[in-house]
Design an enzyme around this catalytic site. Structure first.
Site, PDB file in Angstrom:
ATOM      1  N   CYS A 116      -2.947   3.548   3.141  1.00 11.10           N
ATOM      2  CA  CYS A 116      -3.248   2.287   3.708  1.00 11.10           C
ATOM      3  C   CYS A 116      -4.448   2.759   4.740  1.00 11.10           C
ATOM      4  CB  CYS A 116      -2.453   1.579   4.337  1.00 11.10           C
ATOM      5  SG  CYS A 116      -2.905  -0.279   4.649  1.00 11.10           S
ATOM      6  N   ASP A 117      -5.046   1.480   5.414  1.00  9.66           N
ATOM      7  CA  ASP A 117      -6.390   2.135   6.070  1.00  9.66           C
ATOM      8  C   ASP A 117      -6.191   3.092   7.224  1.00  9.66           C
ATOM      9  OD1 ASP A 117      -6.893  -0.103   4.724  1.00  9.66           O
ATOM     10  OD2 ASP A 117      -8.083  -1.375   6.345  1.00  9.66           O
ATOM     11  N   LYS A 118      -5.217   2.927   8.158  1.00  9.33           N
ATOM     12  CA  LYS A 118      -4.945   3.974   9.338  1.00  9.33           C
ATOM     13  C   LYS A 118      -4.323   5.062   9.149  1.00  9.33           C
ATOM     14  CE  LYS A 118      -7.161   0.363  10.878  1.00  9.33           C
ATOM     15  NZ  LYS A 118      -7.006  -0.401   9.525  1.00  9.33           N
TER      16      LYS A 118
ATOM     17  N   GLU B  80      -9.214  -6.278  13.684  1.00  5.08           N
ATOM     18  CA  GLU B  80     -10.146  -6.553  12.656  1.00  5.08           C
ATOM     19  C   GLU B  80     -10.247  -8.390  12.633  1.00  5.08           C
ATOM     20  OE1 GLU B  80      -9.682  -2.663   9.528  1.00  5.08           O
ATOM     21  OE2 GLU B  80      -8.714  -4.759   9.069  1.00  5.08           O
TER      22      GLU B  80
ATOM     23  N   CYS C   9       0.958  -1.126   0.147  1.00  7.93           N
ATOM     24  CA  CYS C   9       0.058   0.078   0.153  1.00  7.93           C
ATOM     25  C   CYS C   9       0.864   1.210   0.068  1.00  7.93           C
ATOM     26  CB  CYS C   9      -0.992  -0.066   1.009  1.00  7.93           C
ATOM     27  SG  CYS C   9      -1.965  -1.349   1.448  1.00  7.93           S
TER      28      CYS C   9
ATOM     29  N   SER D 139     -12.660  -5.714   9.066  1.00 10.90           N
ATOM     30  CA  SER D 139     -11.977  -4.996   7.790  1.00 10.90           C
ATOM     31  C   SER D 139     -12.932  -4.830   6.758  1.00 10.90           C
ATOM     32  CB  SER D 139     -11.111  -6.314   7.012  1.00 10.90           C
ATOM     33  OG  SER D 139     -10.836  -5.791   5.723  1.00 10.90           O
TER      34      SER D 139
ATOM     35  N   ASP E  72      -2.310  -4.045   7.831  1.00 10.84           N
ATOM     36  CA  ASP E  72      -3.265  -4.809   8.233  1.00 10.84           C
ATOM     37  C   ASP E  72      -3.271  -6.300   7.672  1.00 10.84           C
ATOM     38  OD1 ASP E  72      -3.900  -2.629   9.651  1.00 10.84           O
ATOM     39  OD2 ASP E  72      -5.874  -2.409   8.766  1.00 10.84           O
TER      40      ASP E  72
ATOM     41  N   CYS F 236      -5.285  -2.035  -1.235  1.00  9.73           N
ATOM     42  CA  CYS F 236      -6.442  -3.247  -1.424  1.00  9.73           C
ATOM     43  C   CYS F 236      -7.345  -2.659  -2.457  1.00  9.73           C
ATOM     44  CB  CYS F 236      -6.846  -3.579  -0.185  1.00  9.73           C
ATOM     45  SG  CYS F 236      -5.679  -4.251   0.768  1.00  9.73           S
TER      46      CYS F 236
END
Length: 605
Positions: free
Chosen positions: A167-169, A490, A94, A516, A126, A239
């Site tokens: 990325c996610d966070k 998650e 990512c 997730s 993650d 992702c």
């Protein structure tokens, strides 16, 4: 508001591939011939409110001396300093390309007569840590990243910021740090990954997780799983479905903090490089106009972001992150706002995980902007909200063309996938302070089943893979909340295993942890109060009957209030798992998931 609207009208032309190829990889410095022999004392200009106290005047000679070593020339000390917050790291696809994007943003700021300074912050993966003890650090990293952006920028005296997340966070973390500082800033999304290909079909990391479950029920061989594993991740980028990364990128663009279509560009593309260069230039225009993040991130802007998340069929994590971002911005966003907006907002995009298409396919038909225009024309967005272009949402969308008539990814408003939000806030005797369900409609809207209770994600995953979890079960995973985990892991591994075993419509999942963006099925997370605080989830026993009703917005166990009180008196809090280190510190500071699981609170006077 009207004065703010008139401040700037930013024009951000895209660069040609040829021009991009000529861009320097490092931030631009002034040529030697332009350097002056001495630095004159000067007053503090408006665009240099933060850098001037660091570098102006004879007393600041030591600071200038150190900055010369990192590439400052004489003229650079008279320019606004633009911090370029990079989340580059080799630990995850990512973010593996973001160093290059950071230098493009720096080049853009330098070209607009600023002085860019690139700095780094952490990220974690993650996808790699999922299902392990390491995943407990995932949500914690959001707070660490926000803290680090605030610390570096405030210490160094940056006048404005570009933050690049992938990325996610680290994306909500960038916004949280930006909001705390409240200095002119632009967020840039690092971009989505291109899909992998296997047996003529697009695949991604969720395909791999679900292949593990399919292998457990003997529908895939070890060799087939390995083939999917090898093909799923072809290169850099986040992702590839409408998972948390692409979802949060879209939310941040709708919030007004990214340039148009920043959320819908491939990680490796000319468009993404141009987006970064343009963001660097945009910060200088924002500085001149003194247009700050909190001028943009209003309650109405957060409602726009929330609306777009729902229309895209986005992640339950968006609830947690939008609450946290709003908190950092001084905006009072509540769980009830998700219900209110959700009742009027349809799900329109047929995107993975619940749908069929990948983010790259959405990019091919025009990205996010045509969807936003559809929502605006339907009266579902606040068109007068300001954005980092200096224009309003409505002005940005005025010339956007609709999606091609032949596309099948985004439905028309009169033919939605679901007429109201798939993100349903539930209350009841199991969640008196709220829980977040992800109900796409494909699973139905009501589930009644028997509790199968587990004290950790690992225990649940093993029983799912072993075949011990069966049709009609409600898998309960507790002590995985923000404090109890700590870190609120998650549950992708067990939810993907349920899907892989073909139980997506036959088994529900209930947890005080998170999901997730790739999780789907009948899933309910963020249950509050969490089990570690003695919440009702801690009182459940195997065989208790649980009802999840999305229509009534309730999650209940079929027990009397007297029985729950009896169990509560007998309950004992589990021993603290971490006594030192970042997880222990996080557990002491973190708020409830219903408040965003934040560690930074506004101080009362």
């Amino acid at each position: 508001m009207q004065k703010l609207k008139a401040k700037i009208q930013v024009k951000l032309p895209l660069l040609s591939t040829k021009k991009l190829a000529l861009m320097p990889k490092q931030p631009i410095s002034a040529p030697k011939s332009a350097r002056r022999p001495a630095i004159r004392a000067q007053s503090k200009p408006a665009m240099r409110n933060f850098s001037a106290p660091v570098v102006d005047g004879v007393a600041r000679a030591p600071s200038r001396s150190m900055l010369r070593a990192v590439g400052f020339a004489d003229d650079d000390f008279n320019k606004p300093q633009i911090g370029i917050a990079s989340t580059w790291s080799q630990v995850t696809p990512c973010n593996m390309h973001i160093d290059r994007l950071a230098h493009q943003a720096a080049a853009g700021a330098n070209a607009a007569h600023g002085k860019a300074v690139v700095f780094n912050t952490i990220t974690v993966s993650d996808g790699i840590s999922m299902g392990t003890e390491g995943m407990k650090y995932s949500l914690v990293s959001r707070e660490v990243i926000a803290d680090s952006i605030e610390a570096v920028s405030a210490c160094q005296g940056f006048d404005a910021l570009v933050a690049i997340g992938g990325c996610d966070k680290n994306m909500p973390a960038c916004i949280m740090g930006i909001a705390r500082l409240n200095r002119p800033a632009v967020f840039v999304y690092g971009g989505t990954i291109l899909p992998g290909r296997h047996n003529g079909k697009n695949i991604d990391i969720i395909t791999v997780f679900e292949a593990v479950g399919a292998h457990a029920r003997k529908h895939l061989s070890q060799q087939q799983v390995t083939a999917i594993e090898r093909a799923a991740i072809p290169g850099p980028g986040s992702c590839g479905g409408m998972y948390t990364a692409n979802n949060m990128a879209s939310a941040i663009e709708a919030l007004g903090m990214s340039l148009p279509n920043s959320s819908a560009q491939a990680a490796v593309s000319d468009e993404k490089s141009a987006d970064c260069f343009a963001a660097g230039k945009a910060t200088m225009r924002l500085l001149k106009a003194n247009l700050k993040p909190r001028d943009i991130m209003t309650k109405q802007a957060f409602e726009n972001a929330l609306t777009v998340v729902i229309a895209l069929g986005g992640s339950t994590n968006a609830v947690l992150h939008l609450l946290a971002m709003a908190s950092a911005s001084g905006v009072k966003l509540k769980l009830s706002d998700f219900t209110r907006i959700g009742k009027r907002t349809p799900v329109l995009a047929d995107l993975r995980p619940s749908g069929a298409a990948t983010m790259s396919e959405l990019i091919e038909i025009g990205g996010l902007q045509p969807l936003m225009k559809m929502l605006l024309e339907a009266g579902l967005l606040h068109g007068d909200c300001l954005t980092v272009t200096g224009k309003t949402v409505a002005q940005n969308l005025s010339r956007v063309k609709p999606y091609p008539k032949s596309q099948r990814i985004v439905r028309p408003l009169n033919q939605p996938i679901k007429s109201s939000s798939h993100l349903v806030i539930l209350y009841g005797n199991l969640a008196p302070e709220g829980a977040v369900a992800k109900i796409s409609g494909k699973e139905g809207s009501k589930f009644v089943g028997k509790a199968r209770v587990f004290a950790s994600e690992e225990q649940a995953l093993q029983k799912i893979l072993d075949g011990a979890v069966r049709s009609g079960d409600v898998v309960v995973v507790r002590y995985e909340g923000p404090k109890g985990g700590p870190g609120m892991r998650e549950m992708l591994s067990p939810t993907a295993a349920i899907m892989g075993r073909g139980l997506g419509k036959e088994v529900a999942f209930l947890t005080d942890g998170r999901f997730s963006g790739g999780s789907h099925g009948f899933v309910v997370g963020h249950v509050t109060p969490e089990a570690a605080l003695g919440g009702p989830l801690a009182l459940l026993k195997n065989g208790d009957t649980i009802t999840i009703d999305a229509d009534k917005r309730e999650v209940n166990v079929h027990l009397s209030a007297a029985e729950l009180r009896t169990r509560a008196r007998a309950w004992k809090a589990p021993k603290v798992k971490y006594k030192r280190g970042v997880l222990a510190k996080y557990a002491r500071l973190v708020s409830s998931a219903s408040l965003g699981a934040v560690t930074d609170f506004a101080q009362e006077n």
